[in-house]
Design a protein around this motif. Structure first.
Motif, short mmCIF file in Angstrom:
data_model
loop_
_atom_site.label_atom_id
_atom_site.label_comp_id
_atom_site.label_asym_id
_atom_site.label_seq_id
_atom_site.Cartn_x
_atom_site.Cartn_y
_atom_site.Cartn_z
N CYS A 297 0.83 -1.20 0.00
CA CYS A 297 0.00 0.00 0.00
C CYS A 297 0.87 1.25 0.00
O CYS A 297 0.55 2.24 -0.68
CB CYS A 297 -0.91 0.01 1.22
SG CYS A 297 -2.20 -1.26 1.23
N LEU A 298 1.96 1.21 0.73
CA LEU A 298 2.87 2.35 0.82
C LEU A 298 3.45 2.69 -0.55
O LEU A 298 3.39 3.84 -1.00
CB LEU A 298 3.98 2.02 1.82
CG LEU A 298 5.11 3.04 1.97
CD1 LEU A 298 4.58 4.36 2.52
CD2 LEU A 298 6.19 2.49 2.90
N GLY A 299 4.01 1.69 -1.22
CA GLY A 299 4.57 1.93 -2.54
C GLY A 299 3.54 2.40 -3.54
O GLY A 299 3.83 3.23 -4.41
N THR A 300 2.32 1.88 -3.42
CA THR A 300 1.24 2.28 -4.32
C THR A 300 0.84 3.72 -4.08
O THR A 300 0.67 4.52 -5.02
CB THR A 300 0.03 1.34 -4.14
OG1 THR A 300 0.42 -0.01 -4.45
CG2 THR A 300 -1.12 1.75 -5.05
N ALA A 301 0.67 4.10 -2.81
CA ALA A 301 0.27 5.46 -2.47
C ALA A 301 1.32 6.48 -2.91
O ALA A 301 0.99 7.57 -3.38
CB ALA A 301 0.01 5.57 -0.97
N VAL A 302 2.59 6.13 -2.77
CA VAL A 302 3.67 7.02 -3.22
C VAL A 302 3.55 7.26 -4.73
O VAL A 302 3.66 8.40 -5.20
CB VAL A 302 5.03 6.42 -2.86
CG1 VAL A 302 6.15 7.15 -3.60
CG2 VAL A 302 5.27 6.49 -1.36
N ARG A 303 3.30 6.20 -5.49
CA ARG A 303 3.19 6.34 -6.95
C ARG A 303 1.94 7.10 -7.37
O ARG A 303 1.92 7.71 -8.44
CB ARG A 303 3.23 4.94 -7.60
CG ARG A 303 4.64 4.38 -7.66
CD ARG A 303 4.66 2.88 -7.90
NE ARG A 303 6.04 2.41 -8.05
CZ ARG A 303 6.88 2.26 -7.02
NH1 ARG A 303 6.48 2.54 -5.79
NH2 ARG A 303 8.12 1.85 -7.23
N GLU A 304 0.91 7.05 -6.54
CA GLU A 304 -0.31 7.78 -6.87
C GLU A 304 -0.21 9.27 -6.52
O GLU A 304 -1.10 10.04 -6.87
CB GLU A 304 -1.51 7.16 -6.15
CG GLU A 304 -1.91 5.79 -6.71
CD GLU A 304 -3.09 5.18 -5.99
OE1 GLU A 304 -3.78 4.35 -6.60
OE2 GLU A 304 -3.31 5.53 -4.81
N GLY A 305 0.86 9.65 -5.83
CA GLY A 305 1.06 11.07 -5.53
C GLY A 305 0.43 11.52 -4.23
O GLY A 305 -0.11 12.64 -4.15
N ALA A 306 0.50 10.70 -3.19
CA ALA A 306 -0.06 11.08 -1.89
C ALA A 306 0.67 12.29 -1.33
O ALA A 306 1.86 12.49 -1.55
CB ALA A 306 0.05 9.91 -0.92
#
Length: 495
Positions: A297-306
């Motif tokens: 989830c962390l890596g995904t959120a970073v890529r989504e621009g959190a």
């Protein structure tokens, strides 16, 4: 043993990752393409070909690690691929996703960095595909027996491939629109590109395995009806009943389970949707749970621009070295590890309120509070001691506009009709009960993988699939030549 002094002269060198600033802008694999092959032969030279290779026992598949290390050091890729596939149906999956308990059991790891077993395995698998050493292996003749496998995660796929190769007619039933289970919609693209999965599914189709997607057994297809149509049925649905967080404010909008969030990001990568309806873009994100799913989830959120991402781990921060008193070699130790996602979050400074890698250790969620529209805005937490007791005076609140619960799973879903329609018995912890032959209380019905074992690793899932295939083959034909690497009661090594 190609180089008797390799472990003394060659330092450990891992597959390098792409620069953080580059890789967080895409969903491609985090590793530098082509950078593994030039280093892997020398890394394989570090293997000592131990008289008692504990890496075998640490790996539930019983991978022949010293053998293929020696072959890779000599660049005999064909034979190395044969030896690797002798024990593992999907080494490109484990070479990317497994946390490598084999490396914790490496004899060299007693006083040095372990052999890069996982990297060597991945290199062999990738070379096997590149050089044509992984062709379909259809059976010479059919047995006339039929098997239905419910679930297409690593357990279901491994069981289906083994049974197909043994000559049985196998159909895999998957509730989602694509094959792969958590490999498809749970594992982010940057950890394993789905082309790896597509190649194996294509290989299995060529061998004769049939696949039925959008076919939820228990809802779309009656479980009892399916049981009547096949000689045997294997339940490999995984542990999909997620654990909840029962704290005040849980009902607020913006709090979701990790497995509600991750599949949507994967569907964006598949081209099904343009933007995830749960996108982290511009939001303050908090992930509750310190395991691998939380890191995904962390890596995904970073890529989504959190706007920010913080991960809460209820356990204290582990040390850099194993505790020899509580977790002696060759057990898998709980030590501080920096995943690609944590490296990204740390370098980008995504969590100002947390430690360097975005994790807050020894942190427990007390409650959520929101705005007048019922949307979550704050997560209130407290530091805890080793017995999870709150430390007085440590309570605080951190901004939270999207909260992701990554607290693990308790067993198979009991609301989809499958369990009830078949009448299979459950263990008190919610997993499917089975005997020493992987058989449930219902004649002809077997259970394997996380649905019966409980939440575990991909390497255990594949081992379960291979073992249940041998049990089914034995039940259908009276004997089996299929390997059974584990029993239902085997567990990882512990002190």
């Amino acid at each position: 043993m190609a180089d008797p002094k390799g472990f003394m002269t060659t330092p450990r060198q891992d597959w390098p990752r792409r620069p953080v600033e580059e890789r967080v802008r895409d969903w491609d694999e985090v590793y530098v393409p082509g950078a593994l092959l030039p280093i892997v032969s020398k890394q394989a030279d570090r293997c000592m070909d131990c008289g008692v290779p504990f890496c075998h026992d640490a790996c539930p598949l019983g991978n022949l690690i010293p053998e293929w290390n020696d072959l890779v050091s000599r660049e005999d890729w064909r034979t190395a691929a044969d030896r690797l596939h002798a024990t593992n149906n999907f080494p490109e999956f484990t070479g990317r996703l497994c946390p490598a308990p084999c490396e914790a059991g490496c004899v060299l790891a007693i006083n040095q960095p372990a052999v890069t077993i996982k990297n060597v395995e991945c290199a062999i698998a990738d070379r096997a595909w590149e050089l044509g050493f992984a062709p379909p292996r259809p059976p010479d003749r059919l047995s006339g027996r039929t098997v239905a496998v419910i679930g297409s995660g690593p357990t279901g796929l491994a069981a289906a491939q083994q049974l197909t190769r043994a000559g049985h007619t196998v159909a895999v039933f998957e509730k989602d629109d694509r094959i792969g289970g958590l490999l498809r919609y749970g594992i982010p693209e940057f950890k394993m590109e789905k082309g790896q999965l597509e190649r194996r599914v294509g290989q299995m189709r060529a061998e004769g395995t049939k696949f039925r997607t959008s076919a939820a057994v228990g809802r779309d297809i009656g479980a009892a009806e399916l049981r009547a149509r096949y000689d045997a049925l294997v339940i490999a649905t995984g542990a999909t009943a997620w654990r909840e967080l029962d704290v005040p404010g849980r009902e607020l909008t913006g709090i979701h389970q990790a497995m509600e969030y991750l599949p949507l990001a994967n569907r964006v990568c598949e081209g099904d949707i343009e933007t995830s309806p749960l996108s982290a873009a511009g939001k303050h994100v908090v992930i509750v749970g310190g395991g691998d799913t939380g890191a995904d989830c962390l890596g995904t959120a970073v890529r989504e621009g959190a706007a920010s991402v913080t991960q809460l781990d209820i356990y204290a921060q582990p040390g850099a070295e194993r505790d020899e008193d509580t977790e002696p070699w060759p057990t898998y130790p709980k030590v501080y590890r920096l995943s690609a996602a944590h490296e990204e979050a740390g370098e980008l400074g995504t969590a100002p309120a947390a430690d360097a890698d975005a994790r807050l250790f020894a942190a427990s969620t007390l409650r959520f509070t929101g705005d007048q529209d019922g949307r979550v805005r704050w997560l209130h937490l407290v530091e805890v001691d080793s017995k999870r007791r709150p430390r007085p005076g440590t309570g605080r609140a951190i901004p939270a506009e999207l909260v992701l619960l990554a607290l693990g799973f308790s067993g198979p879903d009991r609301e989809d009709g499958l369990i009830g329609q078949l009448g299979v018995e459950l263990e008190p912890r919610g997993t499917i009960a089975r005997d020493a032959e992987f058989a449930t209380n219902v004649p002809g019905v077997f259970a394997a993988g996380d649905a019966a074992r409980g939440q575990s690793l991909v390497v255990w899932a594949i081992a379960e699939g291979r073992a249940v295939a041998a049990a089914v083959d034995r039940r259908l034909t009276g004997s089996s030549r299929l390997p059974a690497p584990i029993s239902p009661y085997d567990r990882p090594m512990t002190a």
